[in-house]
Design a protein around this motif. Structure first.
Motif, short mmCIF file in Angstrom:
data_model
loop_
_atom_site.label_atom_id
_atom_site.label_comp_id
_atom_site.label_asym_id
_atom_site.label_seq_id
_atom_site.Cartn_x
_atom_site.Cartn_y
_atom_site.Cartn_z
N ALA A 6 0.83 -1.22 0.00
CA ALA A 6 0.00 0.00 0.00
C ALA A 6 0.86 1.26 0.00
O ALA A 6 1.93 1.29 0.61
N PRO A 7 0.38 2.32 -0.67
CA PRO A 7 1.03 3.63 -0.51
C PRO A 7 1.01 4.02 0.97
O PRO A 7 0.13 3.61 1.72
N LEU A 8 1.97 4.83 1.37
CA LEU A 8 2.11 5.22 2.77
C LEU A 8 2.09 6.74 2.86
O LEU A 8 2.87 7.41 2.18
N LEU A 9 1.21 7.28 3.69
CA LEU A 9 1.15 8.72 3.92
C LEU A 9 1.73 9.01 5.30
O LEU A 9 1.22 8.51 6.31
N THR A 10 2.81 9.79 5.35
CA THR A 10 3.53 10.07 6.58
C THR A 10 3.48 11.56 6.89
O THR A 10 4.02 12.36 6.13
N PRO A 11 2.84 11.96 8.00
CA PRO A 11 2.89 13.38 8.39
C PRO A 11 4.33 13.80 8.63
O PRO A 11 5.13 13.02 9.14
N LEU A 12 4.66 15.02 8.22
CA LEU A 12 6.03 15.50 8.35
C LEU A 12 6.10 16.70 9.27
O LEU A 12 5.14 17.44 9.43
N LYS A 13 7.28 16.89 9.84
CA LYS A 13 7.52 17.97 10.78
C LYS A 13 7.87 19.26 10.05
O LYS A 13 8.66 19.26 9.11
N GLN A 14 7.25 20.34 10.49
CA GLN A 14 7.60 21.68 10.05
C GLN A 14 8.09 22.43 11.28
O GLN A 14 7.45 22.39 12.32
N ILE A 15 9.20 23.10 11.12
CA ILE A 15 9.75 23.90 12.21
C ILE A 15 9.69 25.35 11.76
O ILE A 15 10.36 25.75 10.80
N PHE A 16 8.82 26.12 12.42
CA PHE A 16 8.63 27.51 12.03
C PHE A 16 9.67 28.38 12.74
O PHE A 16 9.93 28.21 13.93
N HIS A 17 10.26 29.28 11.98
CA HIS A 17 11.31 30.15 12.49
C HIS A 17 11.16 31.52 11.85
O HIS A 17 10.87 31.60 10.66
N PRO A 18 11.33 32.59 12.62
CA PRO A 18 11.12 33.93 12.06
C PRO A 18 12.06 34.28 10.90
O PRO A 18 11.72 35.12 10.07
N LYS A 19 13.19 33.61 10.78
CA LYS A 19 14.11 33.90 9.68
C LYS A 19 13.95 32.95 8.50
O LYS A 19 14.61 33.11 7.48
N GLY A 20 13.10 31.96 8.64
CA GLY A 20 12.87 30.98 7.58
C GLY A 20 12.58 29.61 8.17
O GLY A 20 13.21 29.21 9.14
N ASP A 21 11.62 28.93 7.61
CA ASP A 21 11.14 27.66 8.16
C ASP A 21 11.95 26.47 7.65
O ASP A 21 12.59 26.53 6.61
N VAL A 22 11.85 25.34 8.38
CA VAL A 22 12.48 24.07 8.02
C VAL A 22 11.36 23.08 7.76
O VAL A 22 10.43 22.95 8.57
N TYR A 23 11.44 22.37 6.64
CA TYR A 23 10.46 21.36 6.28
C TYR A 23 11.17 20.02 6.15
O TYR A 23 11.99 19.84 5.25
N HIS A 24 10.87 19.08 7.04
CA HIS A 24 11.46 17.75 6.94
C HIS A 24 10.90 17.04 5.71
O HIS A 24 9.78 17.29 5.30
N ALA A 25 11.69 16.10 5.15
CA ALA A 25 11.24 15.35 3.98
C ALA A 25 11.42 13.85 4.18
O ALA A 25 10.45 13.10 4.15
N LEU A 26 12.66 13.36 4.39
CA LEU A 26 12.90 11.93 4.49
C LEU A 26 14.22 11.67 5.18
O LEU A 26 15.22 12.34 4.89
N LYS A 27 14.21 10.69 6.09
CA LYS A 27 15.43 10.22 6.75
C LYS A 27 15.63 8.76 6.39
O LYS A 27 14.66 8.03 6.13
N ALA A 28 16.86 8.31 6.41
CA ALA A 28 17.15 6.90 6.12
C ALA A 28 16.46 5.97 7.11
O ALA A 28 16.20 4.82 6.79
#
Length: 145
Positions: free
Chosen positions: A10-32
């Motif tokens: 089956a396809p897998l849907l994985t919620p991802l972490k977003q880290i909000f920062h006033p100078k620019g945000d970080v969006y996680h994508a994939l770890k080994a």
């Protein structure tokens, strides 16, 4: 006699972490270490214009890990064994990674005005001989509101 199943993982849907920062945000994508990681072949980005649909394509060996960091995209995953097409809406408001194993037909549609950016963290490098394409009319789908 045992019957061999044609069912795909089956396809897998994985919620991802977003880290909000006033100078620019970080969006996680994939770890080994993540479920859905199947090795690394290449990472690439593609855009899709609002109201336009790209696809249908079926990879025979590539596992896709799809993330939409900008805009909103609806992915349509079609299982020809069951005849079912499942929509997955990713991007603004639903930041997640969609893992699509080889063997599924997939199309995707731009849902937001402006840039709709898709990142594919693919398990193998691009190989035009390992994928098949058919016309969009082959597998009809409903466009979400």
């Amino acid at each position: 006699m045992d019957q061999v199943s044609d069912a795909l993982p089956a396809p897998l849907l994985t919620p991802l972490k977003q880290i909000f920062h006033p100078k620019g945000d970080v969006y996680h994508a994939l770890k080994a270490s993540d479920a859905g990681y199947a090795g690394f072949g290449e990472a690439y980005f593609t855009t899709v214009i609002e109201g336009e649909t790209k696809g249908w394509k079926k990879h025979l060996r590539m596992q896709m890990n799809l993330v939409v960091p900008v805009g909103q995209v609806c992915f349509y995953v079609h299982d020809e064994n069951t005849g079912m097409t499942t929509p997955y809406l990713l991007g603004t408001g639903n930041y997640a990674r969609l893992t699509v194993p080889p063997g599924y037909w997939m199309a995707f549609r731009g849902m937001s005005a402006g840039t709709n950016l898709v990142c594919n963290l693919a398990s193998i490098a691009h190989d035009p001989l390992e994928a098949m394409n058919v016309a969009l009319e082959t597998y009809p789908f409903e466009i979400p509101a």
